[in-house]
Design a protein around this motif. Structure first.
Motif, PDB file in Angstrom:
ATOM      1  N   GLU A   4      -6.055   5.123  -3.491  1.00 42.58           N
ATOM      2  CA  GLU A   4      -6.377   4.470  -2.214  1.00 42.58           C
ATOM      3  C   GLU A   4      -7.610   3.588  -2.369  1.00 42.58           C
ATOM      4  OE1 GLU A   4      -5.753   6.384   1.546  1.00 42.58           O
ATOM      5  OE2 GLU A   4      -5.348   8.295   0.548  1.00 42.58           O
ATOM      6  N   ALA A  47      -8.049  -0.507  -1.896  1.00 48.66           N
ATOM      7  CA  ALA A  47      -8.993  -1.032  -0.902  1.00 48.66           C
ATOM      8  C   ALA A  47      -9.749  -2.247  -1.421  1.00 48.66           C
ATOM      9  CB  ALA A  47      -9.975   0.067  -0.492  1.00 48.66           C
ATOM     10  N   SER A  48      -9.610  -2.553  -2.723  1.00 53.37           N
ATOM     11  CA  SER A  48     -10.338  -3.697  -3.292  1.00 53.37           C
ATOM     12  C   SER A  48      -9.633  -5.005  -2.948  1.00 53.37           C
ATOM     13  CB  SER A  48     -10.444  -3.562  -4.809  1.00 53.37           C
ATOM     14  OG  SER A  48     -11.174  -2.426  -5.141  1.00 53.37           O
ATOM     15  N   GLN A  49      -9.824  -5.431  -1.723  1.00 52.25           N
ATOM     16  CA  GLN A  49      -9.189  -6.676  -1.291  1.00 52.25           C
ATOM     17  C   GLN A  49     -10.028  -7.869  -1.715  1.00 52.25           C
ATOM     18  OE1 GLN A  49      -6.251  -5.322  -0.537  1.00 52.25           O
ATOM     19  NE2 GLN A  49      -6.065  -6.363   1.425  1.00 52.25           N
ATOM     20  N   ARG A  86       0.825  -1.205   0.000  1.00 54.74           N
ATOM     21  CA  ARG A  86       0.000   0.000   0.000  1.00 54.74           C
ATOM     22  C   ARG A  86       0.864   1.261   0.000  1.00 54.74           C
ATOM     23  NH1 ARG A  86      -4.813   2.688   2.027  1.00 54.74           N
ATOM     24  NH2 ARG A  86      -3.936   4.481   3.114  1.00 54.74           N
TER      25      ARG A  86
END
Lengths: 185, 185
Positions: B178, B182-184, B78
């Motif tokens: 960001e 965040a697309s896990q 990240r």
DNA sequence: TAGTAGACAGAACGGTTGGTCTACTGTCAG
DNA sequence: CTGACAGTAGACCAACCGTTCTGTCTACTA
């Protein structure tokens, strides 16, 4: 028989087409030949090749194109903004697509005094205002900042589509545009 | 006294600088003058101006630049990706910034047979692989699609920064990056 | 009918383009 | 010493660049 447009119109049409397909460095000769217009008429109407190029950008009406796409999408600001990215997907997958005319002009004309730079800036500024208004109507928390993000996405799609053919960047950008639209106040 | 680099290196350095500041349409004479090299050496080493331009792009090392920025940012994927956008903000606000060299070359060289096109595509493809690997390590749901989105953001920042000076598009894009991260899965 | 304005054709301007060529110079290995 | 080789300097080429010029033809207007 339809009356043939005057030399000025023919000059603008030919220049619009050739500066896009061949770049702003096309020769004056090529433009004159396609417009079927005398050499002198160019300088009488536009003063110089630079003047012609600037006028092509000024009169391009790309901003009206964005407006039309949004109007055709109805009233909901969300639909209207997303329609822009649907349209970008259509445009960027056309074989005749060679990138954004304004970005190309800005990058190709390294002389900072060229009159085309003002037209490029005016266009981008106008598009920013258009998107800001749309986001404001949508109740966005920060319309100006959101418009910045949308503009980055639009420019990104247009630039990326040239360098990575077949990547469909408009679809990737559309998903991020939805995120921008989700920032309600 | 440091030994002066050979003609080949001087030619590449001069061409790298001038094709960026003046565009790929700089004259051969200007490159030769700045490199302080004989005309013949250019054609002996690179065959043609087109060959020199292509070699400039190939040997540019921009991909290594991205790698270094990410490595300097530590281990967390990240942080590594976001560091790219921090760096883009630095780069695009420098007075010497004139846009992305690859995009500019792609748009300026309308001849589809120019050898530079292959280099541009290779670079963008390499950057896409780099970002895909980073997102995969981060556990992203769709690393390839996410890399598409990041690439659109990067190209968008580089294009937008040229046409709307003072807009700080890297900051706008960072917020969207960001979201991508965040697309896990 | 004369005058005027606009569009036309085309030659020519000086300057620059990318590329080729010849000739001279230095270096280094055999 | 000699030959090969890489580099330099600079003339030269045809093509093209944007621009200006002269001159002709046509259409409208007074």
């Amino acid at each position: 028989m339809t009356t043939r447009p005057g030399p000025r119109e023919r000059l603008l049409d030919a220049a619009r087409e050739l500066t896009y397909s061949q770049g702003v460095h096309v020769g004056v000769d090529a433009i004159l030949k396609q417009a079927d217009v005398a050499r002198r008429s160019l300088y009488q109407h536009f003063g110089s090749k630079d003047g012609l190029v600037a006028e092509v950008l000024r009169s391009d009406g790309a901003l009206d194109g964005y407006r039309r796409v949004m109007d055709d999408a109805g009233d909901d600001p969300r639909d209207r903004v997303l329609a822009v990215f649907d349209e970008l997907d259509v445009i960027t997958t056309r074989p005749s697509f060679h990138g954004c005319r304004y970005t190309a002009a800005e990058l190709a004309l390294t002389d900072s005094g060229h009159p085309a730079h003002a037209e490029v800036r005016a266009f981008k500024e106008g598009l920013h205002r258009l998107l800001t208004a749309e986001l404001a109507r949508h109740g966005h928390r920060d319309p100006e900042g959101g418009a910045d993000q949308l503009l980055v996405l639009i420019d990104g799609v247009l630039a990326h589509a040239v360098t990575r053919p077949g990547a469909r960047p408009a679809l990737a950008a559309r998903a991020l545009a939805e995120v921008v639209l989700a920032s309600q106040s």
